[in-house]
Design an enzyme around this catalytic site. Structure first.
Site, PDB file in Angstrom:
ATOM      1  N   ASP A  37      -3.828  -1.022   6.017  1.00 24.93           N
ATOM      2  CA  ASP A  37      -3.442  -0.860   4.613  1.00 24.93           C
ATOM      3  C   ASP A  37      -3.433   0.635   4.330  1.00 24.93           C
ATOM      4  O   ASP A  37      -4.491   1.248   4.178  1.00 24.93           O
ATOM      5  CB  ASP A  37      -4.434  -1.587   3.700  1.00 24.93           C
ATOM      6  CG  ASP A  37      -4.213  -1.267   2.222  1.00 24.93           C
ATOM      7  OD1 ASP A  37      -3.109  -0.811   1.864  1.00 24.93           O
ATOM      8  OD2 ASP A  37      -5.153  -1.471   1.424  1.00 24.93           O
ATOM      9  N   LYS A 100       1.785   8.877  -0.461  1.00 23.37           N
ATOM     10  CA  LYS A 100       2.534   7.631  -0.457  1.00 23.37           C
ATOM     11  C   LYS A 100       3.567   7.585  -1.577  1.00 23.37           C
ATOM     12  O   LYS A 100       4.579   6.892  -1.479  1.00 23.37           O
ATOM     13  CB  LYS A 100       1.556   6.463  -0.582  1.00 23.37           C
ATOM     14  CG  LYS A 100       2.179   5.087  -0.407  1.00 23.37           C
ATOM     15  CD  LYS A 100       1.083   4.027  -0.444  1.00 23.37           C
ATOM     16  CE  LYS A 100       1.651   2.629  -0.366  1.00 23.37           C
ATOM     17  NZ  LYS A 100       0.574   1.612  -0.390  1.00 23.37           N
ATOM     18  N   ASP A 225      -2.249  -5.733  -8.808  1.00 24.32           N
ATOM     19  CA  ASP A 225      -2.832  -4.726  -7.916  1.00 24.32           C
ATOM     20  C   ASP A 225      -3.049  -3.443  -8.705  1.00 24.32           C
ATOM     21  O   ASP A 225      -2.113  -2.697  -8.978  1.00 24.32           O
ATOM     22  CB  ASP A 225      -1.898  -4.489  -6.729  1.00 24.32           C
ATOM     23  CG  ASP A 225      -2.505  -3.564  -5.676  1.00 24.32           C
ATOM     24  OD1 ASP A 225      -3.530  -2.918  -5.961  1.00 24.32           O
ATOM     25  OD2 ASP A 225      -1.940  -3.469  -4.574  1.00 24.32           O
TER      26      ASP A 225
END
Length: 460
Positions: A37, A100, A225
């Site tokens: 992850d 990211k 999330d």
């Protein structure tokens, strides 16, 4: 015929007995594929153990099951994870995080300028892509995928130390909204770290697998999330072992860091009101940030928590300029520049009790913003809220009791909290890695149905 059936039955029983004895007395094979992850704020790695069917999330040498997605450059070396975090305040211009957000994305010059204004390090425009400017004993640039590779290399080493053998194959998760280019650049980062990516799995699907929903009789699954820096909401449809992402929405500027900042600002105001000045030393600002994070975590379990720490403060009276400052940290840095010799400084002991009620009051407007993308995915997915079978919580910030209450009150239903939200995605990815690696006992594999026309809606 009866004799043949007897022989066949005996053969089956013999195979089952042999499998049982092998599982009980022979060493289990070592996992060959790891699950990763690569999160915006934290990243982690896990393996699916053949035979037992259990996932192990691998910890670093200090026992942390996740490491910060931070990479810091010095004249001597490159530091990733917690080592990079320790340099964040003393070496801010060369410490990169949130990579990211940039990996595989294309920008206009103006778009990148707006994004780069949020960070203490320099983000440069290069042929439509972002690169980071690093200045140590020399000046050079690095790409977001290189930053990702350093984090992946750290995770790879953690896995190799745990397994006791080299690792070269992995399954990795990405946000559901990542396009093909972003997925390819994530794979490129893994290749730079010496990893061969066997499969990419969407984060909401991985989370659903961690909760066992790939084997459960459910149809509509809502995945919320909420991590350190972003909120992603996905509505999944599931039939058998197949997942379809029906709609997505989110807020790429809402997360735990924003909740921390509200509390940090409150403490700055308290310090200034009490002493007429702010801590000028970067080390003390760093410790104050750490205290804020610890308080936030404590308030998920307790009604109150304390901040207690010594501070070195200038002995002066408050000025108009400081009273009007919009950013207390900038005022602190200006004060440091004026106090090179640290003369006229005094040591004080600062302490403040923070109640859960106060923390919720400071952040209530942000907590309510969680509902905005939830309402959007239901609208775009043509679904009523009472038609949602499971509400899955992912990301450390979903531990906050008030956020869980906001979601519970909206749906009039308890969200599923049976899995550690920090580790839900890596757990699901590790299960998928076990399936891809041929581990036994085999679980039902989740198949994602691509929806090429789907676009994620962001609320800033």
């Amino acid at each position: 015929m009866a004799g043949e059936m007897t022989i066949l039955g005996s053969a089956i029983l013999t195979l089952l007995l042999a499998g049982y004895l092998a599982q009980q007395y022979l060493p289990m094979p070592t996992p060959k594929v790891i699950g990763i992850d690569l999160g915006t704020t934290y990243c982690s790695v896990g393996v699916f153990h053949p035979g037992t069917g259990k996932v192990k999330v691998i910890a670093d040498s200090s026992g942390h099951q996740s490491i910060p997605s931070i990479v810091s450059f010095t004249e001597d070396d490159v530091y990733a994870g917690y080592e990079g975090l320790e340099l964040a305040d003393s070496n801010p211009q060369n410490t990169i995080y949130d990579a990211k957000r940039f990996i595989g994305k294309t920008f206009t010059h103006e778009e990148l300028q707006r994004e780069s204004d949020r960070y203490p390090f320099k983000v440069l425009y290069k042929n439509g892509e972002a690169v980071y400017s690093i200045k140590t004993n020399e000046t050079f640039t690095v790409t977001p995928e290189y930053i990702g590779s350093q984090l992946l290399l750290t995770l790879k080493k953690m896995a190799e130390e745990y397994l006791g053998l080299p690792v070269s194959k992995a399954v990795i998760s990405v946000p559901a909204e990542f396009d093909e280019r972003q997925r390819n650049y994530t794979v490129k980062a893994a290749n730079l770290a010496g990893l061969d990516i066997l499969r990419i799995i969407n984060e909401p699907t991985a989370a659903a697998m961690a909760y066992g929903l790939h084997k459960a009789d459910v149809f509509n699954v809502l995945v919320v999330d909420l991590g350190g820096g972003t909120l992603d909401v996905s509505l999944l449809n599931k039939q058998g072992g197949m997942f379809l992402t029906r709609s997505m929405a989110g807020n790429n500027k809402l997360g735990g860091q924003d909740f921390n900042q509200r509390l940090l600002q409150y403490l700055y105001d308290s310090i200034y009101a009490t002493y007429g000045s702010l801590p000028p030393l970067k080390e003390e600002i760093h410790r104050l940030r750490q205290s804020v994070e610890a308080v936030k975590l404590n308030l998920t379990l307790y009604d109150s928590s304390w901040v207690r720490m010594p501070l070195t403060l200038p002995t002066r009276q408050p000025s108009k300029a400081d009273e009007q400052s919009e950013k207390m940290e900038e005022a602190a840095r200006r004060e440091e520049d004026r106090q090179h010799d640290h003369s006229n400084m005094e040591q004080v002991h600062f302490e403040a009790e923070i109640s859960r009620k106060l923390f919720e009051h400071l952040n209530e407007d942000l907590f309510q913003k969680v509902l905005v993308p939830i309402e959007r995915v239901l609208k775009e997915g043509h679904l009523q809220k009472d038609e949602v079978d499971e509400i899955v919580l992912v990301g450390g910030s979903t531990r906050i009791p008030r956020i869980r209450q906001v979601i519970r009150d909206f749906f009039d239903k308890e969200p599923n909290t049976s899995v550690d939200p920090d580790l839900a995605v890596v757990t699901g990815v590790a299960i998928q890695a076990g399936i891809v690696g041929g581990s036994w006992p085999l679980q039902v594999s989740a198949i994602e149905i691509p929806n090429r026309h789907l676009r994620k809606t962001n609320f800033n």
